[in-house]
Design a protein around this motif. Structure first.
Motif, PDB file in Angstrom:
ATOM      1  N   ALA A   1      23.816  53.476  28.330  1.00 26.79           N
ATOM      2  CA  ALA A   1      24.612  54.457  29.791  1.00 26.79           C
ATOM      3  C   ALA A   1      25.542  55.498  29.341  1.00 26.79           C
ATOM      4  O   ALA A   1      25.804  56.294  29.611  1.00 26.79           O
TER       5      ALA A   1
ATOM      6  N   VAL B   1      23.802  58.735  30.903  1.00 28.18           N
ATOM      7  CA  VAL B   1      24.114  59.053  32.511  1.00 28.18           C
ATOM      8  C   VAL B   1      25.512  59.587  32.569  1.00 28.18           C
ATOM      9  O   VAL B   1      25.770  60.593  32.943  1.00 28.18           O
TER      10      VAL B   1
ATOM     11  N   PHE C   1      24.491  60.375  41.040  1.00 26.93           N
ATOM     12  CA  PHE C   1      24.387  60.751  40.309  1.00 26.93           C
ATOM     13  C   PHE C   1      24.774  62.545  40.876  1.00 26.93           C
ATOM     14  O   PHE C   1      25.855  62.923  40.352  1.00 26.93           O
TER      15      PHE C   1
ATOM     16  N   VAL D   1      27.592  54.718  40.080  1.00 21.44           N
ATOM     17  CA  VAL D   1      26.626  55.556  39.223  1.00 21.44           C
ATOM     18  C   VAL D   1      27.002  54.597  37.805  1.00 21.44           C
ATOM     19  O   VAL D   1      28.021  53.722  37.997  1.00 21.44           O
TER      20      VAL D   1
ATOM     21  N   GLU E   1      27.374  54.327  35.032  1.00 25.30           N
ATOM     22  CA  GLU E   1      27.893  55.046  33.787  1.00 25.30           C
ATOM     23  C   GLU E   1      28.349  53.851  32.955  1.00 25.30           C
ATOM     24  O   GLU E   1      28.353  52.431  32.944  1.00 25.30           O
TER      25      GLU E   1
END
Lengths: 222, 222, 273
Positions: free
Chosen positions: B18, B21, B83, B163, B165
């Motif tokens: 991740a 991201v 995002f 998101v 991440e």
């Protein structure tokens, strides 16, 4: 739009106490830590300096939210001690913003001219007296605007307790949003929330401005 | 609960996966804040009073309200992907900080430079482009770099709008397995490993440019 | 080599039969590889006024800063009233002194700085009373009485409620002198106390110094570039050059009748201006 203020705003404000408590707990802890860690970083002893530096870099280098999860979910698993969610959030806020504010303290202490320390020595003051009568009173004046700004950041940071399910204003707004799914209601809810935070920040903003003005006036350059 | 290396190795690839991201959001948000920050600064300096006052208010509002709440606001008000929402909101939020940096750089350019430009009959746009900004920006590059690191450490907030991440991945793993220790520790570790060397590099840049300015500052003191 | 050593040492005989308050023994000071002071031996008698002159970098500031414990000697010992300042003797061995010992000994020393170094956040009165109350432990009232007396002496008795930033440089320096006097040190050190002042303010500060010198009982070590003043006030003048005492003696010899070329050149600069 904006017709539900009578219903939404009181519901959001139901979290005001938690937000303010988290802020106050975080602030007291943060500024106590900041003074201690900041002074430690100006110490002559390398060991003291290194311990403080590791603490500061650790809490500045990882994210506030990561730290909050750590105190809330990892800490109880690692130790026999289980902090309440409020304590976990408060600890993360205090340690994180304390680490940042310690830099402000350190900078302010170092910015007091060397001649002040020498004059204090020439009057035979002890180390503690030098700090108390000469260095700190001057450093505090220099550091206050920075601390003021830091407190505004801290207030913003309290919203993160939402993630560990503390019922602060942000959390209450989220509940409200879950129950009112119309787009206009959602916009309305978060608009009220933003303005509430802004109103809470206003006294801190004015206080910081005032401190900035005062600091630029009353400090000697000698 | 004690540390489980096997589990840590098992989840490590998922979390590191991740990182793209996290870094992607950081970079996009940073670019937005660099450009928008300059726009904010220029509008704030507009000679048209209502505009500059409005800008001052908008900047203050964005800067002093929690980015998490701003994320929620935009996420629920606009049909954008998580995002995009995250990058835009963080970008706009930190543009207000970046604009302060630009402002300090611009104010450090001596007034004589403006006067000289006038004497050479430069237009306003030419003065900004050819005289002021080339002098104002290089000294503040280290401070601008600082905000890249700050933004990076703010990205865990994006977990709030789903998101995926690093922290969000760790949370999902934690929720699935009831083990938070390893995932959270890994996320903290990755943040530290990425942000601390960058911070050291920025401080090195600051020291270097600080030395260049040292003599000028000395002249102002006393 | 031997000649240099002899040059550097001030014969005990000079101070014979007098009470010695300050005694430097074979003191050396180096910053890294740079030696700023070499093999300094010097005795100062009770009540004596010693002027230190010499070009910048000659080591004169280091001499008095070591006595104030602002800089640590690399080698050698310094005694105040027969007690070592930087060292403690334990079972015949010299050990570095701790803070407590150093404070006890340095209580006899006071210093006035080139940049005044008044405390900007305190009124003139508090500048003069904070140390007496907290260091000497005297009552607030007594400290105030003493401070008022000293401030009157330097002609600033009416400025007690002002802050340093409200005073001129000359006035600030006079307060700094009063602040030091309130502590009643046996030895007072003056580090180029007129060097930062505008020319028209130098006189008022020198007058105060002359008054203190005339009272006689305070030992004074003064670094100065005011040759006329040094001649009027000092019992003894030391000319420092390259970390050594190059010439010493009463002003009538050192200033009126310099022996070495270096000193002649040094004094020549002042006569021209």
């Amino acid at each position: 739009m904006f017709t539900n203020i009578g219903e939404f705003l009181p519901f959001i404000l139901g979290g005001l106490t938690t937000t303010v408590q988290a802020f106050l707990f975080g602030a007291v802890l943060a500024y106590s830590i900041a003074i201690v860690a900041g002074l430690m970083r100006t110490s002559k002893l390398a060991v003291v300096r290194i311990v403080a530096t590791i603490f500061v870099e650790l809490f500045r280098g990882t994210s506030l939210l990561v730290q909050m999860f750590f105190f809330a979910f990892v800490f109880p698993a690692l130790t026999p001690f289980t902090p309440s969610l409020f304590l976990a959030g408060g600890l993360a806020l205090g340690f994180n913003y304390g680490a940042y504010a310690s830099e402000v303290v350190r900078g302010a202490v170092l910015s007091v001219p060397e001649g002040q320390k020498e004059a204090a020595i020439s009057l035979n003051m002890s180390k503690v007296q030098r700090m108390r009568f000469v260095i700190l009173p001057q450093a505090i004046r220099i550091m206050l605007p920075g601390i003021g700004n830091n407190s505004i950041e801290l207030l913003k940071g309290t919203s993160l307790v939402y993630f560990i399910s503390l019922a602060d204003m942000t959390y209450r707004a989220d509940i409200l949003r879950g129950a009112n799914t119309a787009l206009s209601s959602q916009i309305e809810i978060y608009t009220y929330l933003l303005f509430t935070y802004f109103v809470l920040a206003l006294p801190l903003i004015f206080l910081t401005r005032w401190l900035e003005k005062r600091a630029s006036k009353g400090v000697s350059t000698a | 609960m004690s540390w489980d290396w096997e589990f840590a190795f098992e989840v490590f690839p998922d979390i590191v996966g991740a990182i793209g991201v996290t870094i992607g959001a950081t970079v996009v948000a940073y670019l937005i804040s660099l450009v928008l920050g300059l726009v904010f600064t220029l509008l704030r300096r507009s000679s048209f009073k209502p505009l500059s006052l409005l800008m001052a208010g908008v900047i203050e509002f964005i800067r002093t309200t929690p980015p998490l709440v701003q994320l929620f606001f935009v996420y629920y008000a606009f049909p954008m992907s998580p995002f995009t929402t995250g990058a835009v909101v963080l970008g706009v939020h930190y543009a207000t900080y970046v604009s302060e940096v630009y402002r300090s750089g611009i104010e450090a350019v001596p007034t004589s430079q403006w006067e000289a430009s006038k004497a050479l009959n430069f237009s306003k746009a030419q003065t900004w482009q050819k005289v002021i900004l080339p002098q104002a920006i290089p000294p503040v590059i280290p401070m601008l770099g600082n905000y890249l690191i700050v933004l990076f450490k703010e990205t865990p907030l994006l977990a709030g709008i789903f998101v995926t991440e690093m922290l969000q991945v760790a949370r999902i793993i934690g929720a699935d397995t009831y083990r938070f220790l390893e995932p959270i520790a890994i996320v903290g570790f990755l943040f530290l490993v990425l942000s601390y060397p960058s911070a050291l590099f920025i401080r090195y840049l600051e020291k270097r440019s600080g030395k260049l300015h040292g003599s000028a500052e000395k002249g102002v003191k006393t | 080599m031997t000649e240099e050593v002899v040059d550097n040492e001030i014969k005990e005989s000079e101070n014979e039969n007098e009470n010695i308050v300050v005694s430097y023994k074979d003191v050396k000071k180096a910053f890294g590889d740079t030696v700023v002071l070499n093999d300094l031996s010097l005795n100062v008698a009770q009540g004596e006024k010693v002027a230190l002159i010499g070009p910048s970098g000659s080591g004169k500031t280091t001499i008095i800063r070591m006595l104030m414990t602002l800089e640590q000697p690399t080698e050698g010992t310094i005694e105040v009233d027969g007690e070592m300042l930087w060292h403690k003797e334990v079972n015949g061995e010299l050990l570095p002194a701790d803070e407590k010992h150093m404070r006890k000994v340095r209580g006899k020393i006071g210093m006035v700085f080139q940049q005044y170094n008044l405390f900007p956040h305190m009124t003139i009165m508090r500048n003069c009373t904070t140390a007496p109350v907290n260091v000497l432990g005297i009552s607030k009232d007594e400290a105030k009485t003493r401070a008022q007396e000293m401030l009157d002496k330097v002609g600033l008795g009416d400025k007690v409620d002002n802050y340093p930033s409200q005073l001129s440089g000359g006035q600030q320096q006079r307060v700094a002198i009063a602040r030091s006097l309130v502590m009643q040190p046996k030895v007072m050190l003056f580090d180029e106390v007129t060097a930062a002042l505008d020319p028209e303010l130098v006189g008022e500060v020198l007058e105060v110094l002359k008054d203190i010198a005339a009272e006689g009982d305070t030992t004074m070590m003064l670094i100065t570039h005011e040759m006329e003043f040094a001649r009027d006030v000092a019992d003894r003048v030391l000319f420092l050059d390259n970390g050594k005492i190059a010439e010493h003696g009463p002003p009538s010899e050192v200033i009126e009748n310099p022996q070495t070329e270096r000193l002649q050149a040094f004094l020549g600069r002042f006569n021209n201006s």
